[in-house]
Design an enzyme around this catalytic site. Structure first.
Site, PDB file in Angstrom:
ATOM      1  N   ASP A 126     -11.699   9.958  12.238  1.00  0.00           N
ATOM      2  CA  ASP A 126     -11.683   9.686  10.793  1.00  0.00           C
ATOM      3  C   ASP A 126     -12.166   8.263  10.522  1.00  0.00           C
ATOM      4  O   ASP A 126     -11.569   7.522   9.745  1.00  0.00           O
ATOM      5  CB  ASP A 126     -10.274   9.914  10.226  1.00  0.00           C
TER       6      ASP A 126
ATOM      7  N   VAL B 131       3.523   1.033   2.663  1.00  0.00           N
ATOM      8  CA  VAL B 131       3.258  -0.068   3.591  1.00  0.00           C
ATOM      9  C   VAL B 131       3.714  -1.371   2.928  1.00  0.00           C
ATOM     10  O   VAL B 131       3.414  -1.621   1.752  1.00  0.00           O
ATOM     11  CB  VAL B 131       1.757  -0.127   3.974  1.00  0.00           C
TER      12      VAL B 131
ATOM     13  N   GLY C 154       0.813  -1.214   0.000  1.00  0.00           N
ATOM     14  CA  GLY C 154       0.000   0.000   0.000  1.00  0.00           C
ATOM     15  C   GLY C 154       0.838   1.251   0.000  1.00  0.00           C
ATOM     16  O   GLY C 154       2.034   1.230   0.277  1.00  0.00           O
ATOM     17  N   GLN C 155       0.179   2.330  -0.345  1.00  0.00           N
ATOM     18  CA  GLN C 155       0.849   3.623  -0.379  1.00  0.00           C
ATOM     19  C   GLN C 155      -0.053   4.648   0.292  1.00  0.00           C
ATOM     20  O   GLN C 155      -1.196   4.839  -0.125  1.00  0.00           O
ATOM     21  CB  GLN C 155       1.097   4.021  -1.840  1.00  0.00           C
ATOM     22  N   GLY C 156       0.414   5.263   1.340  1.00  0.00           N
ATOM     23  CA  GLY C 156      -0.345   6.321   2.004  1.00  0.00           C
ATOM     24  C   GLY C 156       0.298   7.659   1.729  1.00  0.00           C
ATOM     25  O   GLY C 156       1.304   7.733   1.012  1.00  0.00           O
ATOM     26  N   ALA C 157      -0.302   8.707   2.293  1.00  0.00           N
ATOM     27  CA  ALA C 157       0.257  10.041   2.077  1.00  0.00           C
ATOM     28  C   ALA C 157       1.625  10.169   2.737  1.00  0.00           C
ATOM     29  O   ALA C 157       2.507  10.863   2.245  1.00  0.00           O
ATOM     30  CB  ALA C 157      -0.703  11.083   2.631  1.00  0.00           C
ATOM     31  N   SER C 158       1.807   9.466   3.848  1.00  0.00           N
ATOM     32  CA  SER C 158       3.062   9.659   4.579  1.00  0.00           C
ATOM     33  C   SER C 158       4.115   8.604   4.260  1.00  0.00           C
ATOM     34  O   SER C 158       5.262   8.744   4.679  1.00  0.00           O
ATOM     35  CB  SER C 158       2.779   9.676   6.089  1.00  0.00           C
ATOM     36  N   GLY C 159       3.769   7.566   3.558  1.00  0.00           N
ATOM     37  CA  GLY C 159       4.787   6.563   3.244  1.00  0.00           C
ATOM     38  C   GLY C 159       4.190   5.305   2.653  1.00  0.00           C
ATOM     39  O   GLY C 159       3.001   5.245   2.342  1.00  0.00           O
TER      40      GLY C 159
HETATM   41  N1  LIG Z   1      -1.585  -3.157   9.024  1.00  0.00           N
HETATM   42  C1  LIG Z   1      -1.882  -3.208   7.743  1.00  0.00           C
HETATM   43  N2  LIG Z   1      -2.098  -4.385   7.122  1.00  0.00           N
HETATM   44  C2  LIG Z   1      -2.426  -4.439   5.811  1.00  0.00           C
HETATM   45  N3  LIG Z   1      -2.556  -3.359   5.025  1.00  0.00           N
HETATM   46  C3  LIG Z   1      -2.349  -2.153   5.586  1.00  0.00           C
HETATM   47  C4  LIG Z   1      -1.991  -2.013   6.948  1.00  0.00           C
HETATM   48  N4  LIG Z   1      -1.865  -0.693   7.219  1.00  0.00           N
HETATM   49  C5  LIG Z   1      -2.117  -0.059   6.073  1.00  0.00           C
HETATM   50  N5  LIG Z   1      -2.408  -0.915   5.085  1.00  0.00           N
HETATM   51  C6  LIG Z   1      -2.768  -0.570   3.719  1.00  0.00           C
HETATM   52  O1  LIG Z   1      -1.752   0.223   3.152  1.00  0.00           O
HETATM   53  C7  LIG Z   1      -2.311   1.334   2.460  1.00  0.00           C
HETATM   54  C8  LIG Z   1      -1.693   2.606   2.949  1.00  0.00           C
HETATM   55  O2  LIG Z   1      -1.896   2.717   4.351  1.00  0.00           O
HETATM   56  P1  LIG Z   1      -1.624   4.063   5.124  1.00  0.00           P
HETATM   57  O3  LIG Z   1      -2.024   3.897   6.538  1.00  0.00           O
HETATM   58  O4  LIG Z   1      -0.222   4.485   4.851  1.00  0.00           O
HETATM   59  O5  LIG Z   1      -2.629   4.940   4.289  1.00  0.00           O
HETATM   60  P2  LIG Z   1      -3.247   6.332   4.538  1.00  0.00           P
HETATM   61  O6  LIG Z   1      -3.980   6.319   5.813  1.00  0.00           O
HETATM   62  O7  LIG Z   1      -4.010   6.652   3.297  1.00  0.00           O
HETATM   63  O8  LIG Z   1      -2.011   7.284   4.577  1.00  0.00           O
HETATM   64  P3  LIG Z   1      -1.299   8.082   5.738  1.00  0.00           P
HETATM   65  O9  LIG Z   1      -1.685   7.452   7.055  1.00  0.00           O
HETATM   66  O10 LIG Z   1       0.141   7.941   5.388  1.00  0.00           O
HETATM   67  O11 LIG Z   1      -1.782   9.445   5.570  1.00  0.00           O
HETATM   68  C9  LIG Z   1      -3.805   1.273   2.676  1.00  0.00           C
HETATM   69  O12 LIG Z   1      -4.387   0.751   1.513  1.00  0.00           O
HETATM   70  C10 LIG Z   1      -4.020   0.322   3.787  1.00  0.00           C
HETATM   71  O13 LIG Z   1      -5.162  -0.411   3.595  1.00  0.00           O
END
Ligand SMILES: Nc1ncnc2c1ncn2[C@@H]1O[C@H](COP(=O)(O)OP(=O)(O)OP(=O)(O)O)[C@@H](O)[C@H]1O
Length: 595
Positions: free
Chosen positions: A445, A339, A332-337
Site C-alpha cells: 500500500d 494517533v 490524526g485519525q485512522g480507520a482503526s484508531g
Molecule cells: N508516527 C506518526 N507520526 C506522526 N503522525 C502520524 C504517525 N502515524 C500516523 N500519523 C498520522 O495520523 C493519521 C492517522 O494514522 P493511521 O496510521 O491511524 O491512519 P490510517 O493508516 O489511515 O488508518 P489505519 O491504519 O487505522 O487504518 C495520519 O494522518 C497519519 O499521517
C-alpha cells in the site's frame, strides 16, 4: 451512439448518449452508481432523470420540492431535476435520510457467469444484472469494450470481488474463524479484438489527456460497493447504496484526497473471498467467464479471536503506558484508531501513540500483522516501532517515532517539489522498500499517505497492516490489496504478484509528486481500474517538463512487464536518484507546519 426511447411509469424519456453524459459528469457517477441520465422526450428539456431504487423510506413529500417530475412505480422513484445544481443540492440530503443506506449484501451466492461479447455489435451478452448496472453507470465506453472486453470483465470481477471480500470478512469475523481463498489466474479471452497492453516507456510516445484536477472527494467506498456481489442465477439483488465519503462520515478524517481512498481497501484487504475466474470459451465471437478451481492460502485470520488476543498479549510489553507517556494532543485519525503526540517521561522525547479500541476492531489480525512487521523491520526508512501495550485488556497502544512533518500527501498539496526533492523522497522510500523486500515483505500500500516525514526531512514508510510475507512455498501473492489508483496492473488483473507491486506504486507516488495526484484520480473507480489494466504505463500530463533521468526512472517503475520492472536494489543505483538532495533539502517543504 444510438438513442432510444424508454418508458418508465408516466415519464416518457429518451436516452440520450448516456455514456457521454456519464463521462462528463463523472464525479456524480462516483457518488451514486445507479444514476442514469435522460432527456425528457416531450419537452426535449435537457433534464437529468435520476433512478433511485428502493429508497422507499424517503417520502414523496421529501422529494417533491427538489424535482419537477416524480413518478413512483414498484417502489422506485423516477426523478427529473431541472438542472445539475439542483440535483447536486438534494442528493446528499436525501441519502442521509434513507435508513436503507448500508443495506446488507446477498450471501451464499454462487458464481455462475457466462458472458459473451460480440465484437461486431460491441455488446456483451449474458452479463449478470449487477455487472450491467455497474457498466452502464460507469464511464467505460462501448469503444473500451471493443478494444479490450477481457479487461472490462477483469475489472468488473475485481470490483465485485472486493465487495464480496469485505462481506465474507465481516461474516468470518462474526464467526471467529475463516480461511482465505484467492481468485485464480485467468486465461485471456479469445475470439475478440482484445489486445494486450504495452509494456513500458510510454512517456515519450503517449500524451493521454488526463482530466482537469478533481473538484470533489472521490473514492471507492464501502457503501458504494455494497450490493455489487455477483451472481447470474439465484442471488437477490440489492441496489448499490449511495456512496458516502469518509470525510463525510468521519469529520476527524484527514481531508486529503488519497487518504479518503484508503479506508475501504483496509476493510476489504486480505479477506477471505469467494473465488471466481474467467476462462476462454474458445468460440470465435464470444467471451465466457467461468468458475475456476479455488486456490487456497492460509493466513493469520485462521486464528480464532481468542488466539489473536493471545498472540497480541505475547507481542506487547507489560505495564501501564499512562505512567510512561503523557499525551500532548491528537494528531490524526485512522480507520482503526486515533494517533496522539505524547512525551516520554523517561527520555523526554516526543513519540506518536496510535491508540485503538480493540472491542471495535473487526480485523485484529491486521493490527497484529502491523506490529509484528514494524517490530521486525527496524530501519531508518521505516517508521520506528518503539513499544506497544494493552491497556484495560481492550485498548491497544502502539508507540512509534513521532513524524512531525506528517504524510507526504500534505507536502505535495502544499508545495511544488523540484526534482532533487522528488529524488530524495524516492531514494529514501526505495531504501525502505529494499529493506522490506530483502526480508520477503511486500508493503502493498505504498502511496504518499503512507510515507511520513519528520522535522529534519527524514522519510519513513508507515502503515504495515497490509504487508505480506512471502515464503518459499508461497513466493507469489494473489490477494487484491492496496489502493486502486496506486495498484499495479497485475494486481488489478488478479494475477499472481510479488514485491515489484511496491515498485509500481512507488512510480505512481513519484507521479503524485510531479502532478499532485495519481493518474486517473478523476475517473470513476471502474474506469480507473480499466485504464490501469489496459493503458500500460500511465502517461504524464506534461512530459516535456521533466528530465530524461526522471522519465527513465518512472519508466522502470511503471513497467507493465513485471520481469522488466526494476527491483528496489536496481533502483537505488538509478541516475535520477543521484540528483537527490539531502533530507535537509526537504525541510523547506515543511514550512506549512509552522503556519
Ligand atoms: N508516527 C506518526 N507520526 C506522526 N503522525 C502520524 C504517525 N502515524 C500516523 N500519523 C498520522 O495520523 C493519521 C492517522 O494514522 P493511521 O496510521 O491511524 O491512519 P490510517 O493508516 O489511515 O488508518 P489505519 O491504519 O487505522 O487504518 C495520519 O494522518 C497519519 O499521517
Amino acid at each position: 451512439m444510438a438513442s432510444f426511447i424508454v418508458k418508465k411509469g408516466n415519464v416518457s424519456v429518451k436516452e440520450d448518449g448516456i455514456r457521454s453524459w456519464m463521462w462528463s459528469k463523472r464525479w456524480l457517477v462516483l457518488r451514486e452508481p445507479t444514476l442514469t441520465f435522460f432527456r425528457n422526450e416531450s419537452t426535449n428539456q435537457a433534464s437529468t432523470l435520476i433512478f433511485l431504487r428502493e429508497v422507499n423510506a424517503v417520502s414523496r413529500t421529501d422529494l417533491r420540492p427538489y424535482c419537477f417530475e416524480l413518478v413512483t412505480k414498484d417502489k422506485n422513484y423516477y426523478i427529473a431535476c431541472k438542472n445539475d445544481e439542483e440535483l447536486y443540492s438534494w442528493m446528499d440530503e436525501i441519502y442521509q435520510r434513507s435508513p436503507l443506506m448500508g443495506v446488507s449484501n446477498p450471501t451464499n451466492f454462487v458464481h455462475k457467469v457466462h458472458v459473451g461479447f460480440d465484437p461486431d455489435s460491441g455488446v456483451f451478452t449474458g452479463l449478470p444484472d449487477q455487472w450491467s448496472k455497474l457498466l452502464s453507470a460507469s464511464a467505460i465506453t462501448q469503444e473500451d469494450y471493443t478494444k479490450n472486453p477481457q479487461a472490462v470483465i477483469d475489472v468488473l470481477e475485481f470490483y465485485t470481488e472486493q465487495a464480496q471480500r469485505k462481506d465474507d470478512y465481516d461474516d468470518m469475523m462474526m464467526e471467529q474463524h475463516g480461511q482465505w481463498v484467492a481468485p485464480s489466474q485467468r486465461p485471456p479471452i479469445s475470439g475478440n479484438s482484445a489486445h494486450s497492453s504495452g509494456s513500458s516507456s510510454a512517456y515519450s510516445a503517449k500524451t493521454h489527456a488526463l482530466p482537469e484536477p478533481p473538484k470533489r472527494t472521490s473514492s471507492i467506498n464501502p457503501t458504494a460497493l455494497d450490493g455489487y456481489s455477483v451472481s447470474a442465477t439465484t442471488v437477490p439483488v440489492h441496489e448499490p447504496q449511495p456512496a458516502r465519503s469518509r470525510a463525510a462520515t468521519d469529520p476527524a478524517a484527514r481531508q486529503t484526497k488519497s487518504s479518503q481512498q484508503s479506508t475501504l481497501e483496509k476493510l476489504m484487504a486480505n479477506q477471505p473471498a469467494a473465488s471466481s475466474a474467467a476462462a476462454s470459451s474458445g468460440s470465435a465471437n464470444n467471451v465466457t467467464v467461468k468458475p475456476k478451481p479455488k486456490r487456497e492460502e492460509k493466513r493469520i485470520s485462521t486464528m480464532t479471536e481468542a488466539e489473536i488476543m493471545q498472540k497480541l498479549r505475547s507481542v506487547v510489553s507489560k505495564g501501564d503506558p499512562t505512567v510512561l507517556y503523557s499525551k500532548i494532543k491528537k494528531i490524526g485519525q485512522g480507520a482503526s484508531g486515533s494517533v496522539y503526540v505524547a512525551r516520554s517521561f523517561t527520555t523526554n522525547m516526543k513519540v506518536a501513540i496510535k491508540q485503538m479500541d480493540l472491542s471495535n476492531q473487526p480485523r485484529k489480525e491486521l493490527i497484529v500483522n502491523e506490529i509484528l512487521v514494524m517490530k521486525e523491520s527496524q530501519h531508518p526508512n521505516i517508521v520506528n516501532y518503539l513499544d506497544s501495550y494493552l491497556v484495560r485488556s481492550n485498548e491497544l497502544w502502539v508507540i512509534m517515532d513521532y513524524m512531525e512533518g506528517g504524510p507526504l500527501t500534505e507536502v505535495i498539496e502544499q508545495n511544488n517539489m523540484n526534482e532533487s526533492q522528488i529524488a530524495c523522497i524516492c531514494y529514501e522510500t526505495v531504501k525502505g522498500l529494499q529493506h522490506l523486500h530483502e526480508r520477503n515483505i511486500i508493503h502493498r500500500d505504498i502511496k504518499s499517505d503512507n510515507v511520513l516525514l519528520d522535522a529534519s526531512g527524514q522519510v519513513k514508510i508507515t502503515d504495515f497492516g497490509f504487508c505480506a510475507k512471502l515464503t518459499e512455498r508461497h513466493n507469489k501473492r494473489a490477494t487484491m490489496v492496496g489502493t486502486p489508483y496506486w495498484m499495479a496492473p497485475e494486481v488489478v488483473k488478479q494475477k499472481e504478484y510479488g514485491a515489484k507491486v511496491d515498485i509500481w506504486s512507488l512510480g505512481i507516488m513519484a507521479i503524485e509528486m510531479i502532478e499532485k495526484e495519481p493518474p486517473y484520480l478523476d475517473e470513476e473507480p471502474l474506469k480507473a481500474l480499466y485504464l490501469i489494466a489496459t493503458n500500460g504505463t500511465p502517461a504524464l500530463k506534461k512530459p516535456e517538463k521533466i528530465s530524461a533521468e526522471l522519465k527513465n526512472f518512472l519508466a522502470l517503475c511503471l513497467c507493465v512487464e513485471v520481469k522488466s520492472r526494476a527491483t528496489a536494489t536496481e533502483l537505488i543505483r538509478h541516475e535520477f536518484l543521484k540528483k537527490a538532495c539531502t533530507p535537509a533539502g526537504i525541510t523547506p517543504l515543511l514550512q506549512f507546519l509552522k503556519e
